[in-house]
Design a protein around this motif. Structure first.
Motif, mmCIF file in Angstrom:
data_model
loop_
_atom_site.group_PDB
_atom_site.id
_atom_site.type_symbol
_atom_site.label_atom_id
_atom_site.label_comp_id
_atom_site.label_asym_id
_atom_site.label_seq_id
_atom_site.Cartn_x
_atom_site.Cartn_y
_atom_site.Cartn_z
ATOM 1 N N PRO A 24 -4.860 8.459 2.303
ATOM 2 C CA PRO A 24 -4.463 7.070 2.540
ATOM 3 C C PRO A 24 -4.942 6.174 1.391
ATOM 4 O O PRO A 24 -5.831 6.562 0.617
ATOM 5 C CB PRO A 24 -5.201 6.706 3.833
ATOM 6 C CG PRO A 24 -5.594 7.992 4.454
ATOM 7 C CD PRO A 24 -5.751 8.969 3.339
ATOM 8 N N CYS A 27 -9.911 4.874 2.370
ATOM 9 C CA CYS A 27 -10.553 5.750 3.354
ATOM 10 C C CYS A 27 -11.937 6.152 2.852
ATOM 11 O O CYS A 27 -12.310 5.868 1.717
ATOM 12 C CB CYS A 27 -9.707 6.986 3.627
ATOM 13 S SG CYS A 27 -9.448 8.041 2.190
ATOM 14 N N CYS A 74 -9.568 5.060 7.732
ATOM 15 C CA CYS A 74 -8.316 5.071 6.971
ATOM 16 C C CYS A 74 -7.492 3.806 7.199
ATOM 17 O O CYS A 74 -7.381 3.324 8.322
ATOM 18 C CB CYS A 74 -7.475 6.279 7.384
ATOM 19 S SG CYS A 74 -8.322 7.847 7.213
ATOM 20 N N GLN A 75 -6.917 3.312 6.100
ATOM 21 C CA GLN A 75 -6.011 2.165 6.160
ATOM 22 C C GLN A 75 -4.832 2.407 5.235
ATOM 23 O O GLN A 75 -4.983 3.005 4.166
ATOM 24 C CB GLN A 75 -6.722 0.887 5.731
ATOM 25 C CG GLN A 75 -7.812 0.440 6.666
ATOM 26 C CD GLN A 75 -8.461 -0.848 6.186
ATOM 27 O OE1 GLN A 75 -8.078 -1.414 5.163
ATOM 28 N NE2 GLN A 75 -9.448 -1.312 6.922
ATOM 29 N N ASP A 76 -3.663 1.911 5.661
ATOM 30 C CA ASP A 76 -2.499 1.984 4.783
ATOM 31 C C ASP A 76 -2.496 0.792 3.842
ATOM 32 O O ASP A 76 -3.417 -0.025 3.845
ATOM 33 C CB ASP A 76 -1.202 2.110 5.589
ATOM 34 C CG ASP A 76 -0.878 0.883 6.424
ATOM 35 O OD1 ASP A 76 -1.482 -0.203 6.217
ATOM 36 O OD2 ASP A 76 -0.005 0.989 7.308
ATOM 37 N N LEU A 82 -5.227 3.918 10.324
ATOM 38 C CA LEU A 82 -4.560 5.209 10.452
ATOM 39 C C LEU A 82 -5.512 6.186 11.140
ATOM 40 O O LEU A 82 -6.727 5.973 11.170
ATOM 41 C CB LEU A 82 -4.182 5.751 9.071
ATOM 42 C CG LEU A 82 -3.253 4.876 8.233
ATOM 43 C CD1 LEU A 82 -3.147 5.434 6.819
ATOM 44 C CD2 LEU A 82 -1.884 4.799 8.883
#
Length: 93
Positions: A24, A27, A74-76, A82
């Motif tokens: 991602p 993260c 996690c991030q988009d 995420l």
């Protein structure tokens, strides 16, 4: 998820480096031994790939064995959360 010195395009071609792909945007990578001891923490931001030099947080090379990669926090690209991911991998020296 990783290979050592497999040629251009897969890794840097440098011995002792492992590449993790399709990460991602943001993260935290945590690498654990199979018994659950934390070996390395890497804060990842940017591209979908990250390299690890097989050194612990104390700058020691890891030994052969089974390891677990935990991809957490996690991030988009838009900052949306995420799911965490967990992957086992083996290092053979």
């Amino acid at each position: 998820p990783a290979t050592v010195a497999a040629g251009k395009g897969l890794t840097s071609g440098s011995p002792d480096k492992i590449s993790f792909f399709n990460l991602p945007v943001k993260c935290t990578l945590r690498i654990f031994t199979e018994t659950g001891d934390l070996v390395k923490t890497i804060k990842h931001y940017g591209t979908a790939d990250e390299e690890w030099d097989q050194r612990t947080d104390n700058n020691q090379y890891v030994s052969s064995g089974i390891y677990v990669l935990a991809v957490t926090d996690c991030q988009d690209i838009n900052g949306n959360s995420l799911d965490n991911q967990f992957v086992k991998f083996i290092i053979i020296r």
